[in-house]
Structure formats: structure tokens, C-alpha cells
Design a protein around this motif. Structure first.
Motif, PDB file in Angstrom:
ATOM      1  N   UNK A  17       0.832  -1.193   0.121  1.00 42.62           N
ATOM      2  CA  UNK A  17      -0.098  -0.096  -0.052  1.00 42.62           C
ATOM      3  C   UNK A  17       0.936   1.292   0.050  1.00 42.62           C
ATOM      4  N   UNK A  18       0.727   2.015  -0.828  1.00 45.94           N
ATOM      5  CA  UNK A  18       1.421   3.143  -0.923  1.00 45.94           C
ATOM      6  C   UNK A  18       0.602   4.573  -0.550  1.00 45.94           C
ATOM      7  N   UNK A 276      -3.768   3.306  10.299  1.00 39.64           N
ATOM      8  CA  UNK A 276      -3.208   2.452   9.314  1.00 39.64           C
ATOM      9  C   UNK A 276      -4.136   1.495   8.725  1.00 39.64           C
ATOM     10  N   UNK A 277      -5.069   1.000   9.709  1.00 38.71           N
ATOM     11  CA  UNK A 277      -6.010  -0.134   9.317  1.00 38.71           C
ATOM     12  C   UNK A 277      -6.974   0.612   8.458  1.00 38.71           C
ATOM     13  N   UNK A 278      -7.379   1.644   8.542  1.00 35.96           N
ATOM     14  CA  UNK A 278      -8.250   2.552   7.553  1.00 35.96           C
ATOM     15  C   UNK A 278      -7.675   2.556   6.294  1.00 35.96           C
ATOM     16  N   UNK A 279      -6.353   3.043   6.356  1.00 40.67           N
ATOM     17  CA  UNK A 279      -5.501   3.174   4.866  1.00 40.67           C
ATOM     18  C   UNK A 279      -5.502   1.799   4.184  1.00 40.67           C
ATOM     19  N   UNK A 280      -5.348   0.656   4.971  1.00 44.56           N
ATOM     20  CA  UNK A 280      -5.544  -0.685   4.372  1.00 44.56           C
ATOM     21  C   UNK A 280      -6.657  -1.151   3.761  1.00 44.56           C
ATOM     22  N   UNK A 281      -7.829  -0.691   4.762  1.00 49.51           N
ATOM     23  CA  UNK A 281      -9.120  -1.095   4.102  1.00 49.51           C
ATOM     24  C   UNK A 281      -9.523  -0.377   2.939  1.00 49.51           C
ATOM     25  N   UNK A 284      -8.481  -2.479   0.022  1.00 42.63           N
ATOM     26  CA  UNK A 284      -9.007  -3.767   0.038  1.00 42.63           C
ATOM     27  C   UNK A 284      -7.915  -4.851   0.695  1.00 42.63           C
ATOM     28  N   UNK A 285      -7.434  -4.631   1.552  1.00 39.94           N
ATOM     29  CA  UNK A 285      -6.571  -5.662   2.406  1.00 39.94           C
ATOM     30  C   UNK A 285      -6.473  -5.084   3.752  1.00 39.94           C
ATOM     31  N   UNK A 287      -4.562  -5.838   7.768  1.00 39.99           N
ATOM     32  CA  UNK A 287      -3.230  -6.162   8.625  1.00 39.99           C
ATOM     33  C   UNK A 287      -3.088  -7.347   8.687  1.00 39.99           C
ATOM     34  N   UNK A 288      -4.435  -8.105   9.149  1.00 37.26           N
ATOM     35  CA  UNK A 288      -4.002  -9.588   9.071  1.00 37.26           C
ATOM     36  C   UNK A 288      -3.593 -10.545   8.030  1.00 37.26           C
ATOM     37  N   UNK A 289      -4.352  -9.940   6.663  1.00 31.55           N
ATOM     38  CA  UNK A 289      -3.960 -10.456   5.491  1.00 31.55           C
ATOM     39  C   UNK A 289      -2.304 -10.272   5.262  1.00 31.55           C
ATOM     40  N   UNK A 290      -1.973  -8.854   5.688  1.00 32.27           N
ATOM     41  CA  UNK A 290      -0.551  -8.702   5.224  1.00 32.27           C
ATOM     42  C   UNK A 290       0.388  -9.476   6.150  1.00 32.27           C
TER      43      UNK A 290
END
Length: 660
Positions: A17-18, A276-281, A284-285, A287-290
Motif C-alpha cells: 500500500x502506497x 493505518x488499518x483504515x488506509x489498508x481497508x 482492500x486489504x 493487517x491480518x492478510x498482510x
């Protein structure tokens, strides 16, 4: 399917994620890799042995050899791999001080000395221009590289870097069932495996170094936020804003390490994690998946580096001589030698034969297999006409002896001028040897005589100095020429039989010690020495014997003769009884009576040592049955003795038992 198509996702292909549209990469990371493929592992579809063999046959049908010479690309790639491996090692070493080390990094740090050793060995065993002699591929992913190097890459790719004697042997054997490899390619296979494994390690280590850099970045950002939360909690929001504007790549290793640091502080960092979790969501990914991706990649890296290092160790301990001979089609052809002796020769001798096959094949338009078959056909023809025991019935006669021109003529070998000149000079060896001696002698003598310019030719002093000068000059010229000859023409070793695994029945051997029976203590010493020799050479086809005479005397029989002979007889029988569990008869005694020597006017053994050996050899041939008055041991095996090894008495006995 190519290796590129089979490659597993690289670090750049992970879920990344950038934060902004313009990602930045660490400068050190850019220095470690010049293109994205540097981190593509040599990993394809994992195959079973049967699948691997079918894949080898398919490769044999696909490979096309480039008939034109190409520049050597292996050495430059090895140098580049060495640079990258050292740079990545420096990254991991510098970053792991005081930090948690993952298993893949531990493998690298603990075994980097081995990688350095393998690089040094690869450079030593891959001299410049060596790979140019190997067939190169015309097209495909390994175009321009040696064919055998591509096979090494394929084996590593489909075995996940795990190479052992079984898969290496069956893979190459399957390939040769469709397309035979040259002898040089088989010998190059170990070094090509080394290079391919180092190539794979380069890619694994790059992945490890990248992950370490991303973890280091996470540690830096997490520590800054933790420090701000501890000193000035109000400044935490400013650090988060700075983090958002820093174009940080939210890779799996980064997020995993970042979360691990922040979670240890409890609720204080909750809003940072939420952001950070919001940015990942949004991408479409989660933190658990990463985290799962990071764990999978770490496991892949660990397995790959462990397999590669284990394979490098295997290469170092593998007996590649047996490997090459077992897979060489040329070697299997030469073993059809009608004389039946090729397989019984030493490895050095067999390897010398194979080198000749290579040389003749290079000088002709025929393959190595055709040349080997032609040599066997010539030997078979001689065996049919003259018998198997004839020298020309042995394949070596056409490889390293006078029959080589016949082989070269049979396959249309074109000799170079250098070879033709060297062979022609063999007919004039004596003149070639004497010419420099005469030249040096003449020049030195002329220099000496020039110092006596005032002496006339008819003066006796002139010829005296000329003669003495020639003698002195020749004494200087001969060792000088001999030294030059040994430097220019190294000695050629003779073919040798291999008895390392025991002496065959057809080469049964007797070790004999010619000596004298003079004193009781001497007999004990002789038998003790004979026993020691046996204990050091306990071969089932090796026998030991004493060839004895009495000392010279003025009468045929001396008072103590019978006692000495009885002692020797008893000692030999005792030795045979001691080692009867090994064989029924190992030790022998052959004793001769005295004969009158009219020249020396003395009773003595006929011709002393030389006579004993001469009469013993005659006895082995079924002659001179009466030469020995006393024989102790089973004489039934004498007719099967082929070789006789003569030894002197031990030093302690030699001083007391010397023969005139």
C-alpha cells in the motif's frame, strides 16, 4: 513453461500500500538490485523424480545449440553476484544489531562464510574462457549461456534448490537418453550447480535484505511515535501527519513490525493503528492478510536459503569422479573394450583416455560417442584377428599408443601443425637431443680457446686446451639440456591398473624377500618383518615368501645349517597357523642348497640374490623344480602367481645379513 512463468511472487508483487502516488524506496535498496527480476527465485513447479525425468527429456528436444562462439557471461555474473551478496550481508549485519533476527537472516549470518568459500572456489574452477568450450544455447531464457548451466538452473528451479546425488543423476541421465552431453559438460556440471545456487542465493538474500530494510523503517517510525507519546503526547498527531506525508510503503514486513512495536504500548497507540488499518481497508486489504503474506514469504525465504546452502555443502562432499563416469556415455562405450581391462584401470588412466577422445573429436567433425565407438571397433577387429591378449586388442592402443593414427584416420581427424611437427620430431629424438649439447659444447669451447689466441693450431697446447675445454663444456651442457627437456617435455605416465579395492585373482602376487640364514635372531627378525608386511596388506591375493640361502662356506654343509632351516620352517608354519582364519596358506619359505663356485672357490647359493629371483621365477613358470631343496607352503597356487614384488630385508637385518 519457462522459469519466469513459474516464479513465485516477489517482494514487489506482495500486497503493498502506497500512502501517496509517488512511492520512495531506500537508496540502499536501489543499490542492491538493478532490475525487478533480481528477486525472482529460481523456483518453478516442484516435480517428482519421474516428472523431473520427463522434463529433462523435454528440455533435450527443445535445446538448440548455437554454432557460433559467444563471449563468456558467467564470470561477470559471478562477480556481480558476489557484490550483491556482500552488500546484502552488510545490510542484514548492520540492521540486526540489537534487533530480533528472523530464521532466514540467521541462516545467512551463520553460513555466509560458506558462501564466500563457494564464490572463491567457483572463481578458481572457472578460469577465463573455460565456458567458451561448452556448447551454448541459441535461444530461450538462457540464450548465450552454456547448455549445462541451463540444466543446473532447471534442476534447482524444480527441486526448490535441493540438490542430491539421486535427483542430479537421474535428471542428467534422462536428458542423455535423448541427447548425450559432452564429457566436458559433465565435468562442468558441479561448477554450474555452484553458480546456479549462488544465483539463487543472490535472489533470496536480496529478498531478505529488502524485508530487513522495511522492518528497519517500521522500527524507526514506531520508535519516533513511541518517544513522542512518552514525552509530548500532543505531538503524536504531528508525527502521524509526517508519516502520512512521507510516502511510506505499507508492505507486509513493514506493517507486521510496525504493529508489533505499537501493540506493546497498549491504548496509547490505538488511534495510530486505527489510522493505518483504515488506509489498508481503503486498498482492500487488512493487517491480518498482510501478516499472513509476510509469514508465507518469510517461510519461503527460509526454505530457499536452507536448501541452497545445504546443496552447496552437498556439492563439496560429493564424489564427482564416480558421478561423471557413471553418466558418461563415452565411458560406458570404452568399457566395451574387448580386452576387458578398461574398467580395471585407475581413474587417472581412464580420464586420460577420455581426454584423448575429446581431442580427437574436436579435430574432426564427429561426436565424442562416434570417436569412442571407432576406437572400440578397431580394438574388436584386432581381437578377432590376433586374440584378446594382443596389445592392439586394447582400446588404449588406439588412444595413447601407436594405434592413434589409425583412429584419427578412421574418424577423419585433422591434425594441427603443432601436433604434426611434434609427432614428426619423435623420429629424430636422438639428433634433437644431441644437437643442443653439441652446440653449447662448441660455443663454450670456442670462448675458452679465444683466450689463447696466440697459440698456433700445430701447438700441442692448443689441442690440450681444446680437449679439456670440450670435456668441461659437455659436463655443463648435458645437465642444462636435460633440465630444459624435462621442462619442455614432461614425463608421460603409463597406464595403471586399479588395485585399490583389492587384487583380482588374475593378478595374484607374491612378495618375496631374498635373504640369508645366518643366525637364529636374524630368522626371528625376518619372520616378524614378514608378518608386519602382511598385517599392513591383508589382501586375499597377496602372498609372502622368504627366498633363502645359507652363508658362503668352504664346505657344502655346515654344523648349524639344519637347525637354522628347521627354525625357519617352524616359524613359517606358525605364522600360517596364526592367520589360518584368513587363509590356509599365506607365508612361504623357498630355500636353496649351496653349490660349488669354481671361480670364487666357495660353496654358495647360485648367483646369490639374482640367482634366487631367477630360479624362483622359473619355478613359477613350471621350470627349475629342483632349484629349491626346501619349500614350505601350498605350492598349488604357484602356477597362478602373475607378479613378483621383491623387497629388501629390514634395515636392522640388512646390517647383519648382507650379501656380497
Amino acid at each position: 513453461m519457462t522459469r519466469a512463468a513459474l516464479a513465485i511472487p516477489t517482494l514487489d508483487q506482495e500486497n503493498v500500500i502506497v500512502i501517496k502516488n509517488k512511492p520512495r524506496i531506500f537508496s540502499r535498496r536501489r543499490s542492491l538490485t538493478s532490475n525487478e527480476r533480481d528477486t525472482d527465485l529460481l523456483r518453478g513447479e516442484l516435480l517428482s523424480i519421474e516428472q523431473l525425468k520427463r522434463h529433462a527429456v523435454m528440455l533435450a528436444s527443445q535445446h538448440k545449440i548455437d554454432p557460433y562462439p559467444r563471449p563468456d557471461r558467467l564470470l561477470s555474473r559471478l562477480a556481480d553476484n558476489e557484490h550483491v551478496l556482500h552488500a546484502a550481508y552488510d545490510v542484514v549485519t548492520a540492521s540486526t544489531l540489537g534487533q530480533r533476527i528472523v530464521p532466514a537472516e540467521a541462516w545467512l549470518l551463520d553460513n555466509f562464510y560458506l558462501i564466500e568459500q563457494q564464490i572463491a572456489q567457483a572463481r578458481q574452477h572457472l578460469p577465463r574462457g573455460y565456458s567458451r568450450q561448452l556448447p551454448r544455447l541459441k535461444d530461450g531464457s538462457s540464450a548465450g549461456f552454456p547448455r549445462i548451466y541451463d540444466l543446473a538452473l532447471e534442476l534447482i528451479a524444480h527441486m526448490d534448490g535441493r540438490v542430491d546425488s539421486d535427483n542430479a543423476s537421474q535428471f542428467i541421465a534422462a536428458y542423455q537418453s535423448a541427447e548425450p552431453l559432452k564429457i566436458g559438460e559433465l565435468w562442468a556440471f558441479p561448477i554450474m550447480l555452484q553458480l546456479a545456487l549462488l544465483e539463487n542465493l543472490r535472489r533470496v538474500v536480496l529478498r531478505i535484505a529488502r524485508r530487513r530494510e522495511e522492518r528497519d523503517a517500521a522500527i524507526i517510525w514506531a520508535d519516533r511515535m513511541l518517544a513522542a507519546a512518552e514525552r509530548e503526547p500532543k505531538q503524536l498527531i504531528h508525527h502521524l501527519a509526517e508519516f502520512a506525508n512521507a510516502d511510506v510503503l505499507l508492505t507486509a514486513p513493514f506493517v507486521e513490525e510496525f504493529y508489533a512495536r505499537l501493540q506493546a504500548q497498549g491504548p496509547a497507540m490505538a488511534f495510530v493503528q486505527t489510522w493505518v488499518e483504515q488506509k489498508l481497508l481503503e486498498q482492500g486489504v487488512s493487517a491480518t492478510q498482510l501478516s499472513a503474506t509476510a509469514a508465507s514469504t518469510a517461510a519461503t525465504n527460509q526454505i530457499s536459503i536452507a536448501n541452497s546452502i545445504g546443496s552447496l555443502r552437498f556439492i563439496g562432499v560429493m564424489d564427482w569422479r564416480d558421478y561423471v563416469e557413471s553418466l558418461s556415455v563415452v565411458e560406458q562405450t570404452l568399457r566395451e573394450n574387448p580386452a576387458g581391462m578398461h574398467a580395471n584401470q585407475t581413474f587417472v588412466t581412464r580420464d586420460r583416455y577420455r581426454h584423448v577422445i575429446e581431442d580427437v573429436a574436436r579435430g574432426s567433425s564427429q561426436s565424442e560417442i562416434v570417436v569412442a565407438r571407432a576406437a572400440i571397433d578397431l580394438a574388436q577387429r584386432a581381437a578377432d584377428q590376433l586374440g584378446r591378449n594382443e596389445r592392439s586388442a586394447h582400446v588404449g592402443y588406439y588412444l595413447i599408443d601407436r594405434g592413434r593414427p589409425l583412429l584419427e584416420q578412421a574418424v577423419g581427424c585433422r591434425l594441427t601443425r603443432r601436433v604434426r611437427f611434434r609427432r614428426m620430431s619423435r623420429n629424430f629424438r636422438l639428433p634433437i637431443y644431441l644437437s643442443p649439447i653439441l652446440l653449447i659444447t662448441t660455443l663454450v669451447t670456442a670462448v675458452v680457446l679465444s683466450a689463447f689466441g696466440g697459440i698456433a693450431l700445430d701447438d700441442w697446447r692448443y689441442w690440450f686446451f681444446a680437449l679439456t675445454g670440450m670435456i668441461a663444456a659437455s659436463a655443463l651442457a648435458m645437465p642444462l639440456v636435460n633440465m630444459m627437456v624435462t621442462l619442455i617435455l614432461p614425463p608421460r605416465s603409463l597406464p595403471r591398473l586399479d588395485f585399490s579395492k583389492g587384487i583380482p585373482d588374475i593378478h595374484r602376487t607374491m612378495v618375496v624377500v631374498p635373504t640369508l640364514l645366518s643366525k637364529s635372531q636374524d630368522i626371528d627378525d625376518l619372520l616378524e618383518a614378514l608378518e608386519i608386511r602382511y598385517l599392513g596388506n591383508r589382501d586375499s591375493n597377496l602372498f609372502f615368501a622368504l627366498l633363502t640361502d645359507f652363508c658362503d662356506a668352504h664346505e657344502c654343509i655346515q654344523p648349524g645349517d639344519e637347525a637354522l632351516l628347521a627354525q625357519a620352517r617352524t616359524a613359517v608354519n606358525t605364522l600360517n597357523a596364526t592367520y589360518s582364519e584368513d587363509r590356509t596358506c599365506i607365508f612361504y619359505l623357498f630355500h636353496r642348497p649351496r653349490e660349488w663356485n669354481a671361480v670364487d672357490r666357495v660353496w654358495m647359493g647360485y648367483e646369490r640374490k639374482r640367482g634366487k629371483l631367477e630360479q624362483f621365477n622359473a619355478l613359477l613358470r613350471g621350470e627349475a623344480q629342483s632349484a629349491f631343496s626346501e619349500v614350505v607352503g601350498d605350492t598349488a597356487i604357484l602356477a597362478s602367481i602373475k607378479y613378483v614384488i621383491t623387497l629388501d630385508t629390514i634395515p636392522s637385518c640388512r646390517a647383519m645379513l648382507h650379501e656380497r
